[in-house]
Design a protein around this motif. Structure first.
Motif, PDB file in Angstrom:
ATOM      1  N   ALA A   1       0.806  -1.218   0.000  1.00 52.92           N
ATOM      2  CA  ALA A   1       0.000   0.000   0.000  1.00 52.92           C
ATOM      3  C   ALA A   1       0.839   1.268   0.000  1.00 52.92           C
ATOM      4  O   ALA A   1       0.387   2.307  -0.488  1.00 52.92           O
ATOM      5  CB  ALA A   1      -0.929  -0.003   1.214  1.00 52.92           C
ATOM      6  N   GLU A   2       2.068   1.180   0.511  1.00 52.61           N
ATOM      7  CA  GLU A   2       2.924   2.370   0.551  1.00 52.61           C
ATOM      8  C   GLU A   2       3.275   2.893  -0.835  1.00 52.61           C
ATOM      9  O   GLU A   2       3.700   4.039  -0.986  1.00 52.61           O
ATOM     10  CB  GLU A   2       4.209   2.067   1.342  1.00 52.61           C
ATOM     11  N   LYS A   3       3.062   2.074  -1.864  1.00 50.61           N
ATOM     12  CA  LYS A   3       3.392   2.481  -3.235  1.00 50.61           C
ATOM     13  C   LYS A   3       2.244   3.198  -3.937  1.00 50.61           C
ATOM     14  O   LYS A   3       2.418   3.713  -5.040  1.00 50.61           O
ATOM     15  CB  LYS A   3       3.778   1.250  -4.072  1.00 50.61           C
ATOM     16  N   ALA A   4       1.075   3.213  -3.336  1.00 53.70           N
ATOM     17  CA  ALA A   4      -0.129   3.674  -4.041  1.00 53.70           C
ATOM     18  C   ALA A   4      -0.004   5.100  -4.552  1.00 53.70           C
ATOM     19  O   ALA A   4      -0.332   5.390  -5.718  1.00 53.70           O
ATOM     20  CB  ALA A   4      -1.344   3.540  -3.126  1.00 53.70           C
ATOM     21  N   ALA A   5       0.440   6.023  -3.685  1.00 53.88           N
ATOM     22  CA  ALA A   5       0.568   7.419  -4.115  1.00 53.88           C
ATOM     23  C   ALA A   5       1.608   7.553  -5.209  1.00 53.88           C
ATOM     24  O   ALA A   5       1.464   8.359  -6.139  1.00 53.88           O
ATOM     25  CB  ALA A   5       0.933   8.303  -2.921  1.00 53.88           C
ATOM     26  N   ASN A   6       2.655   6.743  -5.126  1.00 55.64           N
ATOM     27  CA  ASN A   6       3.701   6.733  -6.149  1.00 55.64           C
ATOM     28  C   ASN A   6       3.135   6.338  -7.509  1.00 55.64           C
ATOM     29  O   ASN A   6       3.440   6.937  -8.544  1.00 55.64           O
ATOM     30  CB  ASN A   6       4.782   5.733  -5.744  1.00 55.64           C
ATOM     31  N   VAL A   7       2.322   5.289  -7.510  1.00 53.70           N
ATOM     32  CA  VAL A   7       1.699   4.818  -8.756  1.00 53.70           C
ATOM     33  C   VAL A   7       0.829   5.921  -9.352  1.00 53.70           C
ATOM     34  O   VAL A   7       0.857   6.163 -10.565  1.00 53.70           O
ATOM     35  CB  VAL A   7       0.865   3.547  -8.500  1.00 53.70           C
ATOM     36  N   ALA A   8       0.061   6.608  -8.509  1.00 54.80           N
ATOM     37  CA  ALA A   8      -0.820   7.675  -9.004  1.00 54.80           C
ATOM     38  C   ALA A   8      -0.012   8.782  -9.674  1.00 54.80           C
ATOM     39  O   ALA A   8      -0.400   9.280 -10.743  1.00 54.80           O
ATOM     40  CB  ALA A   8      -1.651   8.237  -7.846  1.00 54.80           C
ATOM     41  N   ILE A   9       1.101   9.177  -9.065  1.00 53.61           N
ATOM     42  CA  ILE A   9       1.931  10.230  -9.672  1.00 53.61           C
ATOM     43  C   ILE A   9       2.478   9.763 -11.011  1.00 53.61           C
ATOM     44  O   ILE A   9       2.496  10.522 -11.990  1.00 53.61           O
ATOM     45  CB  ILE A   9       3.085  10.622  -8.729  1.00 53.61           C
ATOM     46  N   HIS A  10       2.924   8.499 -11.065  1.00 50.26           N
ATOM     47  CA  HIS A  10       3.479   8.004 -12.337  1.00 50.26           C
ATOM     48  C   HIS A  10       2.402   7.923 -13.408  1.00 50.26           C
ATOM     49  O   HIS A  10       2.665   8.207 -14.586  1.00 50.26           O
ATOM     50  CB  HIS A  10       4.142   6.642 -12.133  1.00 50.26           C
ATOM     51  N   GLN A  11       1.189   7.553 -13.038  1.00 46.79           N
ATOM     52  CA  GLN A  11       0.081   7.564 -13.999  1.00 46.79           C
ATOM     53  C   GLN A  11      -0.159   8.978 -14.524  1.00 46.79           C
ATOM     54  O   GLN A  11      -0.387   9.179 -15.727  1.00 46.79           O
ATOM     55  CB  GLN A  11      -1.186   7.022 -13.344  1.00 46.79           C
ATOM     56  N   ASP A  12      -0.109   9.953 -13.626  1.00 45.91           N
ATOM     57  CA  ASP A  12      -0.292  11.345 -14.048  1.00 45.91           C
ATOM     58  C   ASP A  12       0.820  11.765 -15.004  1.00 45.91           C
ATOM     59  O   ASP A  12       0.572  12.483 -15.994  1.00 45.91           O
ATOM     60  CB  ASP A  12      -0.314  12.268 -12.829  1.00 45.91           C
ATOM     61  N   TRP A  13       2.040  11.347 -14.713  1.00 45.48           N
ATOM     62  CA  TRP A  13       3.171  11.694 -15.580  1.00 45.48           C
ATOM     63  C   TRP A  13       3.017  11.082 -16.965  1.00 45.48           C
ATOM     64  O   TRP A  13       3.230  11.748 -17.982  1.00 45.48           O
ATOM     65  CB  TRP A  13       4.479  11.258 -14.925  1.00 45.48           C
ATOM     66  N   ARG A  14       2.630   9.819 -17.009  1.00 41.22           N
ATOM     67  CA  ARG A  14       2.426   9.186 -18.313  1.00 41.22           C
ATOM     68  C   ARG A  14       1.235   9.807 -19.043  1.00 41.22           C
ATOM     69  O   ARG A  14       1.211   9.854 -20.279  1.00 41.22           O
ATOM     70  CB  ARG A  14       2.229   7.676 -18.152  1.00 41.22           C
ATOM     71  N   THR A  15       0.265  10.311 -18.312  1.00 37.41           N
ATOM     72  CA  THR A  15      -0.855  11.007 -18.945  1.00 37.41           C
ATOM     73  C   THR A  15      -0.365  12.287 -19.611  1.00 37.41           C
ATOM     74  O   THR A  15      -0.853  12.666 -20.689  1.00 37.41           O
ATOM     75  CB  THR A  15      -1.952  11.312 -17.917  1.00 37.41           C
ATOM     76  N   VAL A  16       0.593  12.975 -18.988  1.00 37.09           N
ATOM     77  CA  VAL A  16       1.215  14.140 -19.621  1.00 37.09           C
ATOM     78  C   VAL A  16       1.874  13.725 -20.927  1.00 37.09           C
ATOM     79  O   VAL A  16       1.711  14.382 -21.970  1.00 37.09           O
ATOM     80  CB  VAL A  16       2.253  14.779 -18.675  1.00 37.09           C
ATOM     81  N   MET A  17       2.620  12.627 -20.892  1.00 36.94           N
ATOM     82  CA  MET A  17       3.317  12.180 -22.107  1.00 36.94           C
ATOM     83  C   MET A  17       2.334  11.776 -23.203  1.00 36.94           C
ATOM     84  O   MET A  17       2.570  12.028 -24.385  1.00 36.94           O
ATOM     85  CB  MET A  17       4.260  11.027 -21.770  1.00 36.94           C
ATOM     86  N   ASN A  18       1.219  11.169 -22.811  1.00 37.50           N
ATOM     87  CA  ASN A  18       0.202  10.791 -23.795  1.00 37.50           C
ATOM     88  C   ASN A  18      -0.580  11.994 -24.307  1.00 37.50           C
ATOM     89  O   ASN A  18      -1.319  11.887 -25.289  1.00 37.50           O
ATOM     90  CB  ASN A  18      -0.757   9.774 -23.190  1.00 37.50           C
ATOM     91  N   ALA A  19      -0.429  13.129 -23.655  1.00 32.83           N
ATOM     92  CA  ALA A  19      -1.044  14.367 -24.126  1.00 32.83           C
ATOM     93  C   ALA A  19      -0.110  15.109 -25.077  1.00 32.83           C
ATOM     94  O   ALA A  19      -0.570  15.846 -25.955  1.00 32.83           O
ATOM     95  CB  ALA A  19      -1.413  15.271 -22.950  1.00 32.83           C
ATOM     96  N   LEU A  20       1.191  14.922 -24.937  1.00 29.90           N
ATOM     97  CA  LEU A  20       2.136  15.759 -25.706  1.00 29.90           C
ATOM     98  C   LEU A  20       2.261  15.439 -27.211  1.00 29.90           C
ATOM     99  O   LEU A  20       2.453  16.391 -27.979  1.00 29.90           O
ATOM    100  CB  LEU A  20       3.509  15.724 -25.037  1.00 29.90           C
ATOM    101  N   VAL A  21       2.295  14.397 -27.848  1.00 33.62           N
ATOM    102  CA  VAL A  21       2.312  12.989 -27.480  1.00 33.62           C
ATOM    103  C   VAL A  21       3.781  12.542 -27.545  1.00 33.62           C
ATOM    104  O   VAL A  21       4.382  12.581 -28.629  1.00 33.62           O
ATOM    105  CB  VAL A  21       1.464  12.165 -28.463  1.00 33.62           C
ATOM    106  N   MET A  22       4.371  12.101 -26.422  1.00 28.53           N
ATOM    107  CA  MET A  22       5.761  11.696 -26.348  1.00 28.53           C
ATOM    108  C   MET A  22       5.847  10.204 -26.048  1.00 28.53           C
ATOM    109  O   MET A  22       5.095   9.686 -25.227  1.00 28.53           O
ATOM    110  CB  MET A  22       6.498  12.487 -25.263  1.00 28.53           C
TER     111      MET A  22
END
Length: 607
Positions: free
Chosen positions: A471-492
């Motif tokens: 469970a300690e990784k949950a917030a980490n996963v959310a941030i990484h999902q947000d980061w990949r969402t940025v890349m999928n918006a750029l599209v990189m």
């Protein structure tokens, strides 16, 4: 800085322009996040993904085609016929940049042609042409046929194959040398519209707000990217360059996610391909990585080489170990225009149920349905596209196939999308990634296994935890999902290991923004939550945020790098909801969270 979208209704033939509100560009950048905002009012519960009314949106990002680091990409978005939820697929090659050179950043298709048709967008002008003579052709033949018909040099052509024509819910769209919008069935949406191909060729300039500053930054970024150790691995060994290490970690599944060990796994890797059949590489538009493989088999023809998912899907997943034959199976799927992950995953379920004795003999079409039988795999692919015999059930995907034989729980899928080949028992963060991805099980909405391998983006707030943590990784996963969402918006491209600070500079100079890193990551969080709202409207609830039972129990025998581990998913998902600010009972994103992301306008629609 986004250009207008070209809209066409194939039923009426009407063509017009759609101008994207500047505030939407500022909030979502482009790509998949912006597509979600544009299509928000269209993706309603009663919408059949394969109906004429269903929208199909091809969209670039603000960096597409700028010769920046690995940004020659575009997205294709719609309601997915595979899942019924948000459909999003990401594609490289040269098609997206060529569309930008027409003065447009998107193509929005509705309606249905009376007869098979294809589109051309040449120097800003759209034309609808007859495609009856192309219907029934494979993806590579279609590209070449369209190019011969057009009086322009080297147009870029996006096409469907027979799988898209047959409305297979995991049909893909292909362009260039085997670059695919592979997942969520965008090829079926295109096929339902009787749209065989889209050819583009332009002669304008790509828009950038501050071209001088951007040119300097993108040159530095490309030089740094070319020297990056991850780039060297991708260039030399392809996307399967880390397959040996994935095997060691227990991240590579075998025998349809049932075994942690396969004695011939090392025969199926980027290294084995490089040592045996590799003869060259290919790159997308202006990309310094060049991860594409060119291979030569015994008959002498040069072909597209298999990437990681195809190698593992038709290799260890099915207990098979010949890269040359896997290359042929992957090419067969590409020619038909069919996602290799969904195809190989569903074949894995076929073999599993056959071994269990759950498939009647009369349905087996005199096939062995045994692990490692490549001839059987090929025959099943043909049957699937023709929807013949057992192929009519394989064509509906793993969930439906398992359900037909009374064993839906054996299907390794999430929300109708088959799980890719990174096992959460080797990298526990993938458990949350698969369960919460807006498009079903997906490793590109967050390839969190790279964090577990050491690719930590500290400036984004991502930390390093044990690869089999909880469970300690949950917030980490959310941030990484947000980061990949940025890349999928750029599209990189997600293979580009570009520092967050560098991406921020590119975004600010290209789009005329004055963001900091918090603003950048927040834009990804906004896009992620908007897709969540769309999916809730389409019927998604907390019950959907789960994993198949096969991924929630340790390997019974030969665990390998997974070492008897299974993720504590119940604790992880609760911690994830808390990190996201979502309601733990419904799984809905809360009104407070939506307000904080400038999504308050969607609160009434959701609640």
């Amino acid at each position: 800085m986004m250009q207008p979208i070209l809209r066409v209704n194939l039923t009426t033939g009407k063509v017009d322009e759609y101008h994207i509100p500047q505030s939407w560009q500022d909030d979502y950048l482009g790509g998949a996040s912006l597509a979600a905002r544009i299509l928000f009012d269209k993706l309603l519960p009663g919408l059949d993904p394969l109906s004429p009314e269903a929208p199909l949106l091809f969209l670039n990002g603000p960096l597409s085609g700028t010769a920046g680091p690995a940004v020659g990409r575009f997205v294709v978005c719609a309601r997915s016929p595979a899942t019924g939820f948000w459909g999003e697929s990401n594609c490289g090659g040269f098609w997206g940049p060529e569309l930008r050179l027409n003065g447009y950043d998107g193509l929005w298709v509705t309606g249905k042609a009376e007869q098979p048709a294809y589109l051309t967008v040449i120097n800003g002008k759209l034309e609808i042409r007859a495609a009856g003579h192309l219907w029934g052709m494979d993806t590579y033949s279609t590209q070449e046929a369209v190019k011969r018909e057009l009086e322009v040099k080297n147009p870029r052509v996006a096409v469907i194959g027979q799988a898209g024509e047959a409305l297979i819910p995991y049909a893909s769209i292909l362009t260039d040398h085997g670059r695919l919008a592979g997942r969520t069935g965008m090829g079926a949406v295109m096929g339902a519209k009787k749209l065989k191909a889209i050819a583009v060729k332009g002669n304008q300039k790509v828009p950038v707000v501050d071209i001088e500053k951007y040119s300097v930054l993108r040159s530095i970024a490309n030089h740094e990217l070319k020297a990056d150790s991850y780039t060297e691995v991708f260039h030399d060994l392809g996307t399967a360059g880390a397959a040996d290490y994935f095997d060691y970690l227990g991240d590579m599944p075998k025998k349809y996610f049932q075994n942690g060990v396969y004695e011939n796994a090392l025969k199926v890797s980027g290294s084995s391909v490089a040592e045996s059949i590799l003869v060259g590489t290919t790159a997308c538009h202006a990309c310094v990585i060049a991860c594409g493989r060119v291979v030569q088999l015994n008959e002498g023809a040069k072909r597209k080489g298999p990437e990681y998912e195809t190698l593992i899907g038709f290799g260890p997943n099915l207990l098979y170990d010949d890269p040359s034959r896997i290359t042929q199976l992957g090419e067969l799927c590409d020619r038909y225009g069919m996602d290799t992950i969904s195809m190989s995953n569903t074949i894995g379920l076929v073999f599993t149920l056959s071994e269990m004795g759950a498939i009647p003999k009369e349905d087996m079409a005199n096939l062995s349905l045994e692990w490692g039988d490549a001839e059987c795999m090929e025959h099943l692919i043909h049957l699937t596209v023709r929807r013949e015999g057992i192929g009519q059930w394989i064509a509906q995907g793993a969930r439906a196939f398992g359900g037909h034989y009374g064993h839906e729980q054996e299907a390794i899928q999430v929300n109708g999308l088959e799980v890719p080949y990174h096992d959460p028992r080797g990298s526990s963060g993938m458990a949350l990634v698969y369960a919460t991805s807006p498009r079903g099980a997906c490793h590109n909405q967050s390839d969190y296994f790279v964090i577990d391998m050491g690719q930590v983006l500290t400036s984004s707030g991502i930390k390093k935890y044990d690869r089999q943590g909880g469970a300690e990784k949950a917030a980490n996963v959310a941030i990484h999902q947000d980061w990949r969402t940025v890349m999928n918006a750029l599209v990189m491209c997600v293979f580009a290991n570009v520092p967050v600070e560098t991406v921020l500079g590119l975004v600010n100079t290209a789009c005329g923004l004055d963001w900091d890193i918090t603003d950048l990551i927040r834009s990804g969080e906004r896009g992620w939550n908007l897709k969540r709202v769309i999916n809730h409207r389409l019927g998604l609830s907390r019950q959907n945020d789960t994993l198949p039972k096969g991924l929630l129990q340790p390997y019974k025998d030969h665990p390998g790098g997974a070492d008897g581990f299974a993720p504590d998913f119940a604790a992880m998902i609760d911690a994830y909801y808390e990190a996201r600010g979502w309601d733990k009972i419904t799984g809905y994103t809360t009104a407070e969270k939506l307000d904080s992301l400038n999504l308050g306008w969607a609160v009434e629609d959701l609640w």
